[in-house]
Design an enzyme around this catalytic site. Structure first.
Site, PDB file in Angstrom:
ATOM      1  N   SER A  73      36.532  33.206  43.901  1.00  0.00           N
ATOM      2  CA  SER A  73      34.871  33.002  43.234  1.00  0.00           C
ATOM      3  C   SER A  73      35.369  31.473  42.626  1.00  0.00           C
ATOM      4  CB  SER A  73      34.998  34.255  41.651  1.00  0.00           C
ATOM      5  OG  SER A  73      34.344  34.888  42.617  1.00  0.00           O
ATOM      6  N   HIS A 104      30.012  31.929  45.982  1.00  0.00           N
ATOM      7  CA  HIS A 104      30.764  32.181  47.071  1.00  0.00           C
ATOM      8  C   HIS A 104      28.799  31.723  48.057  1.00  0.00           C
ATOM      9  CE1 HIS A 104      34.219  34.745  46.895  1.00  0.00           C
ATOM     10  NE2 HIS A 104      33.718  35.479  46.007  1.00  0.00           N
ATOM     11  N   HIS A 126      33.216  41.181  49.388  1.00  0.00           N
ATOM     12  CA  HIS A 126      33.455  42.389  48.797  1.00  0.00           C
ATOM     13  C   HIS A 126      33.164  43.266  49.105  1.00  0.00           C
ATOM     14  CE1 HIS A 126      33.802  38.176  46.770  1.00  0.00           C
ATOM     15  NE2 HIS A 126      34.541  38.428  46.297  1.00  0.00           N
ATOM     16  N   TYR A 128      32.521  45.945  46.764  1.00  0.00           N
ATOM     17  CA  TYR A 128      30.858  45.718  46.543  1.00  0.00           C
ATOM     18  C   TYR A 128      29.726  46.106  46.416  1.00  0.00           C
ATOM     19  CZ  TYR A 128      32.142  41.726  44.211  1.00  0.00           C
ATOM     20  OH  TYR A 128      32.154  40.331  44.012  1.00  0.00           O
ATOM     21  N   GLU A 129      30.015  44.973  46.927  1.00  0.00           N
ATOM     22  CA  GLU A 129      28.868  44.235  47.702  1.00  0.00           C
ATOM     23  C   GLU A 129      27.668  45.141  48.671  1.00  0.00           C
ATOM     24  OE1 GLU A 129      28.665  39.618  48.627  1.00  0.00           O
ATOM     25  OE2 GLU A 129      30.437  40.227  48.839  1.00  0.00           O
ATOM     26  N   ALA A 156      40.168  34.601  42.440  1.00  0.00           N
ATOM     27  CA  ALA A 156      39.851  34.878  40.626  1.00  0.00           C
ATOM     28  C   ALA A 156      40.729  36.296  40.576  1.00  0.00           C
ATOM     29  CB  ALA A 156      38.408  34.729  39.838  1.00  0.00           C
ATOM     30  N   MET A 259      39.090  42.489  42.831  1.00  0.00           N
ATOM     31  CA  MET A 259      38.513  43.024  43.921  1.00  0.00           C
ATOM     32  C   MET A 259      38.375  42.400  44.910  1.00  0.00           C
ATOM     33  SD  MET A 259      35.115  43.018  41.101  1.00  0.00           S
ATOM     34  CE  MET A 259      35.843  43.159  39.090  1.00  0.00           C
ATOM     35  N   SER A 260      39.278  41.901  45.795  1.00  0.00           N
ATOM     36  CA  SER A 260      39.345  41.451  47.090  1.00  0.00           C
ATOM     37  C   SER A 260      40.769  41.296  47.792  1.00  0.00           C
ATOM     38  CB  SER A 260      38.893  39.862  46.746  1.00  0.00           C
ATOM     39  OG  SER A 260      39.416  39.435  46.385  1.00  0.00           O
ATOM     40  N   ASN A 283      40.981  35.302  33.255  1.00  0.00           N
ATOM     41  CA  ASN A 283      41.171  36.254  32.094  1.00  0.00           C
ATOM     42  C   ASN A 283      42.499  37.181  31.701  1.00  0.00           C
ATOM     43  OD1 ASN A 283      39.341  37.899  34.409  1.00  0.00           O
ATOM     44  ND2 ASN A 283      39.607  38.851  33.377  1.00  0.00           N
ATOM     45  N   HIS A 299      32.123  37.004  34.482  1.00  0.00           N
ATOM     46  CA  HIS A 299      32.015  36.504  35.797  1.00  0.00           C
ATOM     47  C   HIS A 299      31.658  35.172  35.308  1.00  0.00           C
ATOM     48  CE1 HIS A 299      32.405  35.845  40.535  1.00  0.00           C
ATOM     49  NE2 HIS A 299      31.647  35.262  39.890  1.00  0.00           N
TER      50      HIS A 299
HETATM   51  O1  LIG Z   1      38.755  37.777  44.535  1.00  0.00           O
HETATM   52  P1  LIG Z   1      37.098  37.123  43.996  1.00  0.00           P
HETATM   53  O2  LIG Z   1      36.344  36.380  45.046  1.00  0.00           O
HETATM   54  O3  LIG Z   1      38.075  35.445  43.999  1.00  0.00           O
HETATM   55  O4  LIG Z   1      36.402  37.048  43.093  1.00  0.00           O
HETATM   56  C1  LIG Z   1      36.475  37.787  41.728  1.00  0.00           C
HETATM   57  O5  LIG Z   1      35.994  37.118  40.335  1.00  0.00           O
HETATM   58  C2  LIG Z   1      34.725  38.549  40.981  1.00  0.00           C
HETATM   59  C3  LIG Z   1      35.306  38.938  39.185  1.00  0.00           C
HETATM   60  O6  LIG Z   1      34.456  38.435  38.276  1.00  0.00           O
HETATM   61  C4  LIG Z   1      35.290  39.475  41.781  1.00  0.00           C
HETATM   62  O7  LIG Z   1      34.564  39.274  42.983  1.00  0.00           O
HETATM   63  C5  LIG Z   1      35.964  39.706  41.810  1.00  0.00           C
HETATM   64  O8  LIG Z   1      36.997  39.378  42.720  1.00  0.00           O
HETATM   65  O1  HPA Z   2      39.964  41.254  34.980  1.00  0.00           O
HETATM   66  C1  HPA Z   2      39.306  41.050  35.931  1.00  0.00           C
HETATM   67  N1  HPA Z   2      39.292  41.869  36.497  1.00  0.00           N
HETATM   68  C2  HPA Z   2      38.974  42.951  38.158  1.00  0.00           C
HETATM   69  N2  HPA Z   2      38.290  41.486  38.682  1.00  0.00           N
HETATM   70  C3  HPA Z   2      38.299  40.402  37.987  1.00  0.00           C
HETATM   71  N3  HPA Z   2      38.174  39.123  39.230  1.00  0.00           N
HETATM   72  C4  HPA Z   2      38.544  38.308  37.926  1.00  0.00           C
HETATM   73  N4  HPA Z   2      38.975  38.415  37.049  1.00  0.00           N
HETATM   74  C5  HPA Z   2      39.459  40.091  37.194  1.00  0.00           C
END
Ligand SMILES: O=P(O)(O)O[C@H]1O[C@H](CO)[C@@H](O)[C@H]1O
Ligand code: HPA
Length: 329
Positions: A73, A104, A126, A128-129, A156, A259-260, A283, A299
């Site tokens: 991300s 993305h 992802h 969750y999509e 991220a 989440m990836s 964060n 986000h």
């Molecule tokens: O893992 P990437 O795709 O970088 O994205 C991260 O950022 C998003 C949440 O802010 C979620 O999709 C999490 O997995």
């Molecule tokens: O704090 C988080 N939790 C899950 N996914 C994330 N992607 C960026 N930050 C986070």
């Protein structure tokens, strides 16, 4: 093979109110007919379908890339470094899913970087999509059949380790597969041994030489105090975690959460790719209860931090790719 679709409810909206596919189609109007697969019956893509996508990319680009990059991300600029890029919009690639998440872009970029042939996903898929894990990580198999030997997966993530600061980079040396704990895997379904074994081992998934080289590069860049080595965990999302969940993850030895990535790494190791992965800490995750609004992840903040740190991430990736290229030249 033409006429393949994964029919399992990915008729999602792209967030702009445009529905990219209905009734489980992937929304492509490329003339491919539908075959009779459902996620329940067969969540995997047949080898021939992956092969067809890989052919589309290698013929279209005139290249067989050696290194695959997945941009996290807000980290799409990793792909912007690629020279003489051939760009494939996901929507134009046969049987490819589409990106629905902000940050993305939804393009595959093929070209050279530091002399090495590379392909980069500017946009990942992802869970969750609404995509099953096999579909989320299907592009990794496409990379394999394109000739990719090294996967660079970036993300991220929220920092759970209290020593981590926003903007730090955590080199992944292991993961906790929470979706796996819940009985979900990108390798579920029939196993095709042309990709890998039925029961792959995952110890040593993250290439130690690449981690060590990345640490050396970080020292040379003068950012060693912002570099950590740690454990990532992927939850299903899209909600961020509760305090109790974050406490539990910390007790399990998790340093960063997202989440990836995990299902991509599993798929890459299954087909014997070398893996390098890192999390940009966007964060800090609270592991104690408080009334502070600051504790709530969002986000926009994730994207903003990624944008601020893209230069360091790009330099780390390009210098590591240069080393790989020089070592194999
Ligand atoms: O893992 P990437 O795709 O970088 O994205 C991260 O950022 C998003 C949440 O802010 C979620 O999709 C999490 O997995
Ligand atoms: O704090 C988080 N939790 C899950 N996914 C994330 N992607 C960026 N930050 C986070």
């Amino acid at each position: 093979m033409t006429g393949y679709k994964v029919a399992n409810g990915n008729g999602h909206s792209n967030g702009n109110g445009n529905t990219k596919g209905t009734n489980g189609t992937n929304g492509h109007s490329n003339g491919h007919k539908s075959a009779d697969y459902t996620a329940q019956e067969n969540p995997t893509y047949p080898y021939e379908v992956i092969e067809e996508i890989a052919d589309f990319i290698t013929k279209g680009s005139g290249m067989r890339p050696k290194i695959g990059i997945i941009c996290g991300s807000g980290l799409g600029s990793l792909a912007d470094m690629i020279q003489d890029p051939k760009i494939f919009e996901y929507e134009k690639i046969p049987n490819f899913p589409v990106s629905t998440v902000e940050g993305h872009a939804g393009r595959l970029v093929v070209g050279t970087l530091e002399g090495a042939t590379v392909m980069a996903m500017q946009g990942r898929f992802h869970f969750y999509e609404g995509y099953p894990l096999a579909k989320c990580s299907m592009p990794v198999r496409v990379m394999k059949l394109c000739g990719v030997e090294y996967l660079f997966a970036t993300n991220a993530a929220g920092g759970i380790n209290p020593r981590f600061a926003v903007g730090d980079i955590m080199l992944m040396h292991d993961h906790v597969n929470m979706l796996g704990f819940a009985g979900n895997s990108p390798l579920q379904g029939p196993n095709d041994p042309r990709f890998g074994p039925r029961f792959p081992a995952l110890v040593n998934s993250y290439n130690k030489d690449l981690i060590n080289k990345a640490i050396e590069i970080a020292k040379a860049m003068g950012i060693e105090s912002n570099i950590h080595v740690g454990v990532y965990s992927c939850l299903g999302g899209p909600n961020y975690e509760t305090i109790a969940e974050l406490k539990a993850l910390r007790m399990m030895g998790v340093d960063a959460v997202g989440m990836s990535t995990v299902h991509e790494v599993i798929t890459a190791r299954h087909c014997d790719m070398k893996v390098f992965a890192f999390s940009l800490i966007t964060n800090k995750c609270a592991t104690e209860y408080s009334d502070k609004k600051d504790d709530e992840a969002n986000h926009d903040e994730v994207m903003a931090v990624a944008k601020n740190r893209q230069k360091a991430c790009c330099e780390l990736v390009s210098r590591l790719i240069r080393e790989i290229h020089l070592a194999s030249a």
